[in-house]
Design an enzyme around this catalytic site. Structure first.
Site, PDB file in Angstrom:
ATOM      1  N   ASN A 393       0.929  -0.997   0.004  1.00 16.05           N
ATOM      2  CA  ASN A 393       0.055   0.074  -0.321  1.00 16.05           C
ATOM      3  C   ASN A 393       0.913   1.220  -0.383  1.00 16.05           C
ATOM      4  OD1 ASN A 393      -2.613   1.556  -0.030  1.00 16.05           O
ATOM      5  ND2 ASN A 393      -2.518   1.706   2.642  1.00 16.05           N
ATOM      6  N   ASP A 394       1.234   2.272   1.146  1.00 15.26           N
ATOM      7  CA  ASP A 394       2.018   3.430   1.340  1.00 15.26           C
ATOM      8  C   ASP A 394       3.179   2.801   0.796  1.00 15.26           C
ATOM      9  OD1 ASP A 394       0.345   3.919   3.064  1.00 15.26           O
ATOM     10  OD2 ASP A 394       1.691   3.126   4.856  1.00 15.26           O
ATOM     11  N   VAL A 395       3.834   1.755   0.317  1.00 14.94           N
ATOM     12  CA  VAL A 395       5.211   1.772  -0.727  1.00 14.94           C
ATOM     13  C   VAL A 395       4.951   1.671  -2.166  1.00 14.94           C
ATOM     14  CG1 VAL A 395       6.463   0.410   1.580  1.00 14.94           C
ATOM     15  CG2 VAL A 395       4.878  -0.624  -0.660  1.00 14.94           C
ATOM     16  N   SER A 434      -2.042   1.328   7.393  1.00 11.37           N
ATOM     17  CA  SER A 434      -1.527   2.752   8.258  1.00 11.37           C
ATOM     18  C   SER A 434      -2.776   3.336   7.791  1.00 11.37           C
ATOM     19  CB  SER A 434      -0.880   3.189   7.701  1.00 11.37           C
ATOM     20  OG  SER A 434      -0.536   3.599   5.776  1.00 11.37           O
TER      21      SER A 434
END
Length: 468
Positions: A393-395, A434
């Site tokens: 997700n965030d990466v 997150s």
């Protein structure tokens, strides 16, 4: 019969050899090719240090030797059984737990020395106190990290004035440490009560420091407590005049510190921001994402991949949860047989601990030369026909480059959004771990393949085979 000085010399030389094995082992762990042998080298060093320590106290009372041998036997059996049974998805929890045990052991050594405080010098007690404080914080903090990763604690605990509460606990702990070291003999907190309260507050500080930290920051937290454990062991090595502990603790502390800095840098955040911010506290963080996700069937995605020339696979924690690493490698092999160039892209903070994705792919048998880190692979996304995102997700969130309101703005990411087509395997339309919306999921070239990662990849395998 060797003299006492000869035995002492041989003991110190053995510790030096053990320390050298620790260092060489750690060095070899820096490469996936030599990591297994590195673990073995370090293990041999630990066995040597343990055997020499037992031989050195061979004249001790039988009860002490029995307790030491029993503790080693019980700990060894428990570690062997748990190490064999633990799933790769639970490896971050085990790392946090074992790291905490190291800090707890260092704190226990300090406690023994402080309870016998009158027998030692001020310098000796000061070093023991510092090591005991660091070890206690690492012990309790690592247990909280374990509980968060294991899902026993599902929500970060935050309240107004929390930083000041932590500061008050810290100052009180330092004050009690001063009382314990100075040997003050008057007052209700002198002696045994002061030492006991010192350790109680140090343990409490580890808990209150870690409870507010979100799960997305656990890779940095694990690295930090690893560094603290190493430092605590090094300090207690000075207390016990044990060269192996001094060198091993210093090396682990230094390595953990460097790794913590690298992890924080990979997230474009300072360590203070990780420890004291409210990252991911609200689900609307990042200003929101406009647009809708577009679904794709596995049959269509399989055809797209079968006729591609270059595919970059980006694994994330969703792959670990589904234990899909073997299926992913099976898919990659099938594509390679069709002359598709396949690469794996790893972000430094992918997963729940540093190197988590590398370990999973290595377990599945993925060759090291197909795995690249962020700096090596990022320029290749523009030439990729498909970027296959599995549980990340965030990466891969382009908001990190373009949205200044996003909590991850400035964080280096994998440029998956620059691929010609993006296929994202995801359980549902919810946010990632997150709690941040991902702008990648609503781009024109992105299609969502919903479902469990292992089941979805199995469907892709069948679709690729059917494509001929």
């Amino acid at each position: 019969m060797p003299s006492a000085s000869t035995i002492q010399t041989l003991t110190q030389l053995s510790y030096l050899v053990a320390a050298a094995l620790f260092i060489l082992g750690l060095k070899r762990m820096s490469s996936p090719v030599t990591a297994v042998s590195g673990v073995r080298w370090a293990g041999v060093g630990m066995v040597l240090a343990t055997v020499v320590t037992l031989a050195f106290v061979i004249g001790a009372p039988l009860l002490y030797l029995a307790l030491m041998s029993g503790a080693i036997a019980v700990g060894g059996v428990l570690a062997w059984v748990s190490g064999k049974r633990v799933a790769m998805t639970n490896m971050p929890q085990m790392i946090a737990l074992y790291n905490g045990m190291g800090g707890g052991a260092a704190a226990a050594i300090a406690a023994v020395e402080l309870y016998r405080g009158s027998e030692h010098s001020i310098v000796h007690l000061t070093i023991a106190t510092i090591g005991g404080f660091i070890g206690s914080v690492s012990f309790s903090g690592s247990l909280i990290a374990f509980a968060k990763l294991q899902g026993l604690i599902t929500k970060s605990v935050r309240f107004s004035g929390q930083k000041y509460v932590n500061l008050a606990i810290l100052l009180a702990t330092v004050g009690l440490g001063f009382i314990a070291v100075s040997g003050m003999s008057s007052g209700p907190l002198a002696g045994l009560p002061a030492v006991s309260l010192f350790f109680a507050l140090a343990l409490l500080l580890g808990v209150t420091m870690t409870l507010p930290i979100g799960g997305a920051d656990m890779p940095v937290v694990i690295s930090l407590y690893n560094a603290l454990t190493g430092l605590a062991v090094g300090f207690e090595g000075f207390v016990l005049d044990n060269a192996a502990m001094i060198i091993a603790g210093t090396v682990v502390g230094a390595a953990g510190t460097l790794l913590t800095q690298l992890m924080a840098k990979a997230m474009n955040r300072s360590l203070g921001n990780v420890l004291f911010s409210n990252f991911g506290e609200t689900s609307s963080a990042g200003g929101g994402v406009t647009g809708s996700q577009k679904a794709i069937e596995a049959s269509d995605a399989g055809v797209m991949m079968a006729y591609s020339q270059k595919i970059i696979i980006v694994p994330g924690y969703g792959l670990a949860v589904a234990q899909a690493q073997h299926k992913v490698w099976e898919l990659a092999q099938l594509l390679i047989e069709k002359d598709v160039k396949v690469r794996f892209a790893i972000h430094p903070v992918a997963g729940r601990m540093p190197g988590h994705m590398n370990v999973l792919l290595a377990e599945a048998g993925v060759p090291y030369d197909l795995i690249s880190d962020l700096d090596e692979i990022n320029a290749e996304f523009e030439t990729a026909d498909v970027a296959l995102i599995i549980g990340a997700n965030d990466v891969v969130n382009p908001d990190a480059r373009a949205n200044k309101a996003s909590p991850i703005f400035g964080m280096p990411i994998l440029n998956a959004d620059k691929a010609k087509n993006v296929i994202v395997i995801k359980r549902g339309q919810g946010q990632g771990f997150s709690g941040i919306d991902n702008a990648l999921f609503v781009l024109d070239q992105t299609r969502m393949l919903y479902g469990d990662a292992q089941a979805a990849v199995s469907q892709l395998i069948q679709a690729v085979k059917a494509a001929g």
